[in-house]
Design a protein around this motif. Structure first.
Motif, PDB file in Angstrom:
ATOM      1  N   MET A 107     106.933 -13.507 -91.580  1.00 31.00           N
ATOM      2  CA  MET A 107     107.301 -14.739 -90.881  1.00 31.00           C
ATOM      3  C   MET A 107     108.525 -15.357 -91.521  1.00 31.00           C
ATOM      4  SD  MET A 107     104.734 -17.794 -89.731  1.00 31.00           S
ATOM      5  CE  MET A 107     105.120 -18.749 -88.257  1.00 31.00           C
ATOM      6  N   ASP A 108     109.689 -15.017 -91.020  1.00 32.35           N
ATOM      7  CA  ASP A 108     110.954 -15.539 -91.536  1.00 32.35           C
ATOM      8  C   ASP A 108     111.467 -16.604 -90.571  1.00 32.35           C
ATOM      9  OD1 ASP A 108     112.723 -15.649 -93.576  1.00 32.35           O
ATOM     10  OD2 ASP A 108     113.674 -13.711 -93.206  1.00 32.35           O
ATOM     11  N   THR A 109     110.801 -17.766 -90.560  1.00 35.51           N
ATOM     12  CA  THR A 109     111.068 -18.809 -89.560  1.00 35.51           C
ATOM     13  C   THR A 109     111.116 -20.173 -90.241  1.00 35.51           C
ATOM     14  OG1 THR A 109     108.678 -18.898 -89.154  1.00 35.51           O
ATOM     15  CG2 THR A 109     109.994 -17.546 -87.654  1.00 35.51           C
ATOM     16  N   VAL A 110     112.145 -20.378 -91.035  1.00 31.30           N
ATOM     17  CA  VAL A 110     112.215 -21.588 -91.856  1.00 31.30           C
ATOM     18  C   VAL A 110     112.226 -22.857 -91.010  1.00 31.30           C
ATOM     19  CG1 VAL A 110     114.748 -21.525 -92.036  1.00 31.30           C
ATOM     20  CG2 VAL A 110     113.377 -22.669 -93.817  1.00 31.30           C
ATOM     21  N   GLY A 111     112.890 -22.837 -89.866  1.00 25.77           N
ATOM     22  CA  GLY A 111     112.928 -24.018 -89.004  1.00 25.77           C
ATOM     23  C   GLY A 111     111.570 -24.345 -88.418  1.00 25.77           C
ATOM     24  N   TYR A 112     110.869 -23.328 -87.959  1.00 26.90           N
ATOM     25  CA  TYR A 112     109.541 -23.507 -87.378  1.00 26.90           C
ATOM     26  C   TYR A 112     108.569 -24.048 -88.425  1.00 26.90           C
ATOM     27  CZ  TYR A 112     105.179 -22.389 -84.942  1.00 26.90           C
ATOM     28  OH  TYR A 112     103.929 -22.458 -84.356  1.00 26.90           O
ATOM     29  N   GLU A 149     120.755 -17.216 -93.052  1.00 25.23           N
ATOM     30  CA  GLU A 149     121.449 -16.849 -91.811  1.00 25.23           C
ATOM     31  C   GLU A 149     121.050 -17.710 -90.624  1.00 25.23           C
ATOM     32  OE1 GLU A 149     120.641 -12.709 -91.207  1.00 25.23           O
ATOM     33  OE2 GLU A 149     121.161 -12.173 -93.276  1.00 25.23           O
ATOM     34  N   MET A 150     120.177 -18.690 -90.840  1.00 25.30           N
ATOM     35  CA  MET A 150     119.699 -19.524 -89.736  1.00 25.30           C
ATOM     36  C   MET A 150     120.840 -20.363 -89.160  1.00 25.30           C
ATOM     37  SD  MET A 150     117.268 -20.787 -87.792  1.00 25.30           S
ATOM     38  CE  MET A 150     115.681 -20.366 -88.536  1.00 25.30           C
ATOM     39  N   PRO A 151     121.172 -20.172 -87.877  1.00 24.92           N
ATOM     40  CA  PRO A 151     122.226 -20.985 -87.267  1.00 24.92           C
ATOM     41  C   PRO A 151     121.805 -22.454 -87.198  1.00 24.92           C
ATOM     42  CG  PRO A 151     121.713 -19.033 -85.929  1.00 24.92           C
ATOM     43  CD  PRO A 151     120.637 -19.166 -86.947  1.00 24.92           C
ATOM     44  N   LEU A 152     122.729 -23.335 -87.480  1.00 24.88           N
ATOM     45  CA  LEU A 152     122.427 -24.758 -87.463  1.00 24.88           C
ATOM     46  C   LEU A 152     121.874 -25.185 -86.110  1.00 24.88           C
ATOM     47  CD1 LEU A 152     122.447 -27.600 -88.639  1.00 24.88           C
ATOM     48  CD2 LEU A 152     124.869 -27.771 -87.985  1.00 24.88           C
TER      49      LEU A 152
END
Length: 259
Positions: A160-165, A107-110
């Protein structure tokens, strides 16, 4: 040289990005306590001005507060120019400014992913590049990139659901190692700090949601305090680490060791 002299920063000039709050403020305070003159910069200049004034009054060092968006090359050049004009050199750079975004990977927005990568990776590169021009010319310098234990591997999405970070901090770690190799011959040491979980404005929501999970997996059984990064940052900023480059110093209460 006496061992205590190795940690003396009197006469040194340090730039700390994002130094108006959180981990950046703590690191800036530690460097000022060791005698360094401090340049604080971030998009929120007012916060940097408050910290700069306090450090000048309490620690007796010279300070400068500047506005800077680290994704903007001209802003960075302005910081470099002002610093050199005021202090004549740049001895230490702490790349602390960062961004995060929490969302499941599917669901991570581009645009959110790109924003995090732009600030954490591109911003660290641009700042290092512009300051590096000064350091390579003067044949000395210390660069400290603020990574994270999130960049050492995968993180359980329950806390911690922060794939971009996570991806960005992994990139910062590899960038640190590569730049250390590139600039070692110019006597510029490039290292990274990988903090664990410290109560800051950025981490507040994460700690509220997954704090118990984190503490259960942290051998020291606590979060980082307002003093726990000072010594580590001072080591990497001082002559004590002159033979250390391309390294990642983990400050996380032992969490990475228990995973």
């Amino acid at each position: 040289m006496h061992v205590m002299e190795l940690f003396n920063l009197k006469g040194k000039t340090a730039i700390v990005t994002g130094g108006g709050r959180g981990l950046g403020e703590q690191i800036a305070e530690g460097l000022a306590e060791a005698g360094a003159d401090i340049v604080l910069c971030s998009r929120k200049k007012e916060a940097c001005e408050e910290v700069a004034q306090r450090l000048q009054e309490q620690r007796g060092v010279k300070t400068l507060a500047l506005s800077c968006d680290i994704t903007n090359a001209q802003d960075i050049q302005n910081v470099v120019n002002h610093t050199v004009q005021e202090f004549g050199k740049i001895d230490i750079l702490v790349n602390n400014s960062g961004a995060t975004w929490g969302a499941p990977a599917l669901e991570m927005p581009l645009e959110a992913f790109q924003k995090v990568m732009n600030v954490n990776v591109t911003g660290t590169f641009l700042m290092s590049q512009k300051v590096g021009e000064v350091m390579v010319k003067q044949q000395s310098g210390k660069i400290i990139n603020i990574a994270s234990i999130a960049g050492l591997g995968g993180a359980d999405p329950r806390f911690m659901d922060t794939v971009g970070y996570n991806a960005s901090k992994g990139a910062v770690i590899t960038f640190t190692k590569d730049l250390a190799v590139k600039w070692g011959s110019s006597n510029v040491q490039v290292n990274a700090l990988a903090p664990g979980f410290f109560p800051t404005k950025m981490s507040r929501g994460l700690l509220e949601q997954g704090g118990d999970f984190i503490l259960d997996r942290t051998p020291l059984g606590r979060f980082g305090s307002e003093k726990d990064l000072k010594g580590a940052a001072l080591f990497l900023a001082s002559a004590a680490s002159d033979y250390v480059t391309g390294d990642v110093l983990v400050v996380d209460g032992g969490m990475h060791a228990s995973c």
